[in-house]
Scaffold this motif. Structure first.
Motif, PDB file in Angstrom:
ATOM      1  N   UNK A  56       0.789  -1.231   0.000  1.00  0.00           N
ATOM      2  CA  UNK A  56       0.000   0.000   0.000  1.00  0.00           C
ATOM      3  C   UNK A  56       0.822   1.283   0.000  1.00  0.00           C
ATOM      4  N   UNK A  57       2.057   1.229   0.527  1.00  0.00           N
ATOM      5  CA  UNK A  57       2.898   2.427   0.534  1.00  0.00           C
ATOM      6  C   UNK A  57       3.299   2.825  -0.886  1.00  0.00           C
ATOM      7  N   UNK A  58       3.418   1.840  -1.778  1.00  0.00           N
ATOM      8  CA  UNK A  58       3.860   2.111  -3.151  1.00  0.00           C
ATOM      9  C   UNK A  58       2.707   2.196  -4.136  1.00  0.00           C
ATOM     10  N   UNK A  59       1.790   1.237  -4.047  1.00  0.00           N
ATOM     11  CA  UNK A  59       0.662   1.188  -4.991  1.00  0.00           C
ATOM     12  C   UNK A  59      -0.613   1.016  -4.160  1.00  0.00           C
ATOM     13  N   UNK A  60      -1.285   2.111  -3.871  1.00  0.00           N
ATOM     14  CA  UNK A  60      -2.404   2.079  -2.930  1.00  0.00           C
ATOM     15  C   UNK A  60      -3.625   1.341  -3.453  1.00  0.00           C
ATOM     16  N   UNK A  61      -3.778   1.240  -4.769  1.00  0.00           N
ATOM     17  CA  UNK A  61      -4.993   0.611  -5.303  1.00  0.00           C
ATOM     18  C   UNK A  61      -4.734  -0.792  -5.856  1.00  0.00           C
ATOM     19  N   UNK A  62      -3.713  -1.462  -5.346  1.00  0.00           N
ATOM     20  CA  UNK A  62      -3.438  -2.832  -5.776  1.00  0.00           C
ATOM     21  C   UNK A  62      -3.433  -3.760  -4.566  1.00  0.00           C
ATOM     22  N   UNK A  63      -4.185  -4.848  -4.688  1.00  0.00           N
ATOM     23  CA  UNK A  63      -4.187  -5.911  -3.680  1.00  0.00           C
ATOM     24  C   UNK A  63      -4.048  -7.235  -4.426  1.00  0.00           C
ATOM     25  N   UNK A  64      -3.798  -8.300  -3.705  1.00  0.00           N
ATOM     26  CA  UNK A  64      -3.647  -9.621  -4.317  1.00  0.00           C
ATOM     27  C   UNK A  64      -4.711 -10.559  -3.769  1.00  0.00           C
ATOM     28  N   UNK A  65      -5.163 -11.474  -4.581  1.00  0.00           N
ATOM     29  CA  UNK A  65      -6.157 -12.456  -4.138  1.00  0.00           C
ATOM     30  C   UNK A  65      -5.830 -13.812  -4.740  1.00  0.00           C
ATOM     31  N   UNK A  66      -6.238 -14.853  -4.065  1.00  0.00           N
ATOM     32  CA  UNK A  66      -6.015 -16.225  -4.517  1.00  0.00           C
ATOM     33  C   UNK A  66      -5.672 -17.091  -3.325  1.00  0.00           C
ATOM     34  N   UNK A  67      -5.730 -18.392  -3.509  1.00  0.00           N
ATOM     35  CA  UNK A  67      -5.443 -19.278  -2.379  1.00  0.00           C
ATOM     36  C   UNK A  67      -3.977 -19.230  -1.981  1.00  0.00           C
ATOM     37  N   UNK A  68      -3.147 -18.642  -2.809  1.00  0.00           N
ATOM     38  CA  UNK A  68      -1.710 -18.617  -2.603  1.00  0.00           C
ATOM     39  C   UNK A  68      -1.206 -17.372  -1.895  1.00  0.00           C
ATOM     40  N   UNK A  69      -2.049 -16.377  -1.620  1.00  0.00           N
ATOM     41  CA  UNK A  69      -1.572 -15.150  -0.983  1.00  0.00           C
ATOM     42  C   UNK A  69      -1.468 -15.308   0.527  1.00  0.00           C
ATOM     43  N   UNK A  70      -0.597 -14.492   1.118  1.00  0.00           N
ATOM     44  CA  UNK A  70      -0.504 -14.422   2.578  1.00  0.00           C
ATOM     45  C   UNK A  70      -1.552 -13.421   3.033  1.00  0.00           C
ATOM     46  N   UNK A  71      -2.471 -13.849   3.902  1.00  0.00           N
ATOM     47  CA  UNK A  71      -3.595 -13.004   4.286  1.00  0.00           C
ATOM     48  C   UNK A  71      -3.377 -12.255   5.594  1.00  0.00           C
ATOM     49  N   UNK A  72      -2.299 -12.525   6.298  1.00  0.00           N
ATOM     50  CA  UNK A  72      -1.980 -11.787   7.518  1.00  0.00           C
ATOM     51  C   UNK A  72      -3.105 -11.807   8.536  1.00  0.00           C
ATOM     52  N   UNK A  73      -3.476 -10.621   9.040  1.00  0.00           N
ATOM     53  CA  UNK A  73      -4.517 -10.512  10.066  1.00  0.00           C
ATOM     54  C   UNK A  73      -5.881 -10.959   9.560  1.00  0.00           C
TER      55      UNK A  73
END
Length: 121
Positions: A56-73
């Protein structure tokens, strides 16, 4: 057994998502099993997967989705690779964007039920 899977779906899972399903009756059913039909990642590569939040610090409007992403909190349910996790990560990614841009209404994410005994550690 296939009957147990259908029974769990009809009595527990579907009615907990949509109460009207509690009155539904099974007319016909089929349980498909697809051994080996999942993605596999090498051991030790978890930290190399992209984060749900993107950067988010670099690209505020990009997120990742899929069973392979780290979802953190926002980790939800199964930690493994599966369609359900991919779906939920898509909802979570959309919710993150809605929050960042301060537009729209978040889509609720239902909590999963406790693991069945054969899956508990």
């Amino acid at each position: 057994s296939d009957e147990d899977i259908v029974d769990t779906l009809m009595k527990d899972l579907l009615p907990s998502a949509v109460s009207a399903f509690g009155n539904a009756q099974v007319v016909d059913s089929w349980v498909g099993r697809y051994p080996g039909a999942v993605s596999w990642f090498a051991p030790g590569t978890f930290n190399k997967r992209p984060a749900l939040q993107g950067v988010p610090e670099s690209i505020s409007n990009m997120v990742c989705a899929g069973d392979w992403v780290r979802m953190g909190d926002q980790e939800h349910g199964a930690k493994g690779l599966c369609q359900e996790r991919a779906y939920v990560s898509g909802l979570q990614a959309g919710n993150l964007l809605l929050n960042r841009e301060n537009v729209g209404k978040e889509h609720p994410v239902l909590q999963v039920r406790k693991d069945e005994p054969q899956f508990e550690a």
